[in-house]
Design a protein around this motif. Sequence first.
Motif, PDB file in Angstrom:
ATOM      1  N   LYS A   1       0.819  -1.217   0.000  1.00 60.02           N
ATOM      2  CA  LYS A   1       0.000   0.000   0.000  1.00 60.02           C
ATOM      3  C   LYS A   1       0.850   1.264   0.000  1.00 60.02           C
ATOM      4  O   LYS A   1       0.500   2.261  -0.635  1.00 60.02           O
ATOM      5  N   HIS A   2       1.950   1.228   0.721  1.00 61.77           N
ATOM      6  CA  HIS A   2       2.737   2.439   0.926  1.00 61.77           C
ATOM      7  C   HIS A   2       4.101   2.383   0.245  1.00 61.77           C
ATOM      8  O   HIS A   2       4.955   3.223   0.513  1.00 61.77           O
ATOM      9  N   GLY A   3       4.317   1.406  -0.613  1.00 65.18           N
ATOM     10  CA  GLY A   3       5.604   1.312  -1.293  1.00 65.18           C
ATOM     11  C   GLY A   3       5.528   0.348  -2.456  1.00 65.18           C
ATOM     12  O   GLY A   3       4.472   0.112  -3.038  1.00 65.18           O
ATOM     13  N   ASN A   4       6.647  -0.251  -2.765  1.00 67.58           N
ATOM     14  CA  ASN A   4       6.718  -1.185  -3.892  1.00 67.58           C
ATOM     15  C   ASN A   4       6.851  -2.628  -3.432  1.00 67.58           C
ATOM     16  O   ASN A   4       7.391  -3.465  -4.149  1.00 67.58           O
ATOM     17  N   GLY A   5       6.356  -2.892  -2.237  1.00 71.42           N
ATOM     18  CA  GLY A   5       6.480  -4.241  -1.709  1.00 71.42           C
ATOM     19  C   GLY A   5       7.749  -4.396  -0.898  1.00 71.42           C
ATOM     20  O   GLY A   5       8.408  -3.422  -0.539  1.00 71.42           O
ATOM     21  N   GLY A   6       8.097  -5.653  -0.600  1.00 68.14           N
ATOM     22  CA  GLY A   6       9.281  -5.901   0.203  1.00 68.14           C
ATOM     23  C   GLY A   6       9.524  -7.396   0.359  1.00 68.14           C
ATOM     24  O   GLY A   6       8.934  -8.225  -0.335  1.00 68.14           O
TER      25      GLY A   6
END
Length: 412
Positions: A330-335
């Motif tokens: 939601k707040h980035g490109n995953g991880g």
Amino acid sequence: MILCERCPDNPTCDNCLVALRSGGAANKVVPPRTVKVTNLATMESYQAKLVAVSRTTIGLSSSEHDLHGRIEIELAYDFRIIGSGLRGIAGDPYHIIDIEKVLRREDVLERLLLEEFHTWHMSGELDPTDVLLHWKDRDDERGRLIKQEIQKLSILRQIETIFLYLYDEGEVRPLGDARASVEVEREMQRLVEEAAGTGGPVREQIVTSDGTKVFELYTSVLPDRTCGIALIDVTAVIAEERKRKRREWEIYRDILGVVTEGKLLLLSDEELFFLLREGHKLLAIDIRLPEQLAELRKLFKQALEPQGISDKRLLQFLVAVNEAASNTLKHGNGGVVTLYLSNDRQMCRAVIHDEGQGILLEDIPRATLQQGFSTRHSLGAGFHVILQYCDRVYLSSSLAGTKLILECNLSR
């Protein structure tokens, strides 16, 4: 220096200019001008001939007196130069004076602010009285700018760790006795030469090979196409700033620990490393799409069921891990989500590492504890669910990303 036979009245000879080591910024004073010289140590006064002038040095001719040490050269009743005479060849009447400052009606023009003094000589004007009488009444834009620069430079000159240099025609020359190490000057010369073609200001950082010293390098092109250089030792400033940030970080860590009764703790990267060394890795999965969350839950379930965890605890932990992994989407490109099992097989830890820009330290309390607080760097509105379903949560955030460590006691 060997003077020519017609010196100092020969305008075609540049021996006296070469000795100033100022490149194209130096000019001869033709005819030479008689000036009053005072030795500031003995207060003895005598006359000498002003032969050459540059922005940072002047050349005086005196066959009767040795002009070394700190001296004052009086050009007019209220126009004086304070400088240091460099020891030359015994018997040589030509002396190089390193300018420290120019005094005029209680105004001080420091080394890099000698434009008017320089222009005065270049124009051939030998009587500066007309300019000086109205100096304090001047209110034009140039006068205001000079006064502003005087104030700024006077502050810089009070800093013991600032070194001033002049770059002209491929040569870097220190302004005064204070200078950096040979290693730093060599690197400074390289950076200035690389930036010389741009014509604009340059700011670079220089670190010594042993890592003990850090310098900020600032360059500025001057009106005569030379380059002024300020080299500032910021080692102590950086060390103090690190201490301040560490103290601030510890305050936030203690506050979060107290408010959550030890359930949410800030963790440094070093502490995280030692924490994870207490166990071994069971699995790792790269999460880039929402469809991968189902696979994540499946793999975690397969890895944890054989460890004797109850169905309720497993479900709660999977919800928490799913929420944390979902936030990275939601707040980035995953991880990356990694599962560790403690060596005594009583504790599991899920590490969720996103590759975002991290969370500002001052935003961490709201990003973790305030429901509804949501920015692109927050941990999402569901963080209170993560705190509720885990035994302990560790948080580590920097510009390299945010690491969230969810801890679950398998034996509960």
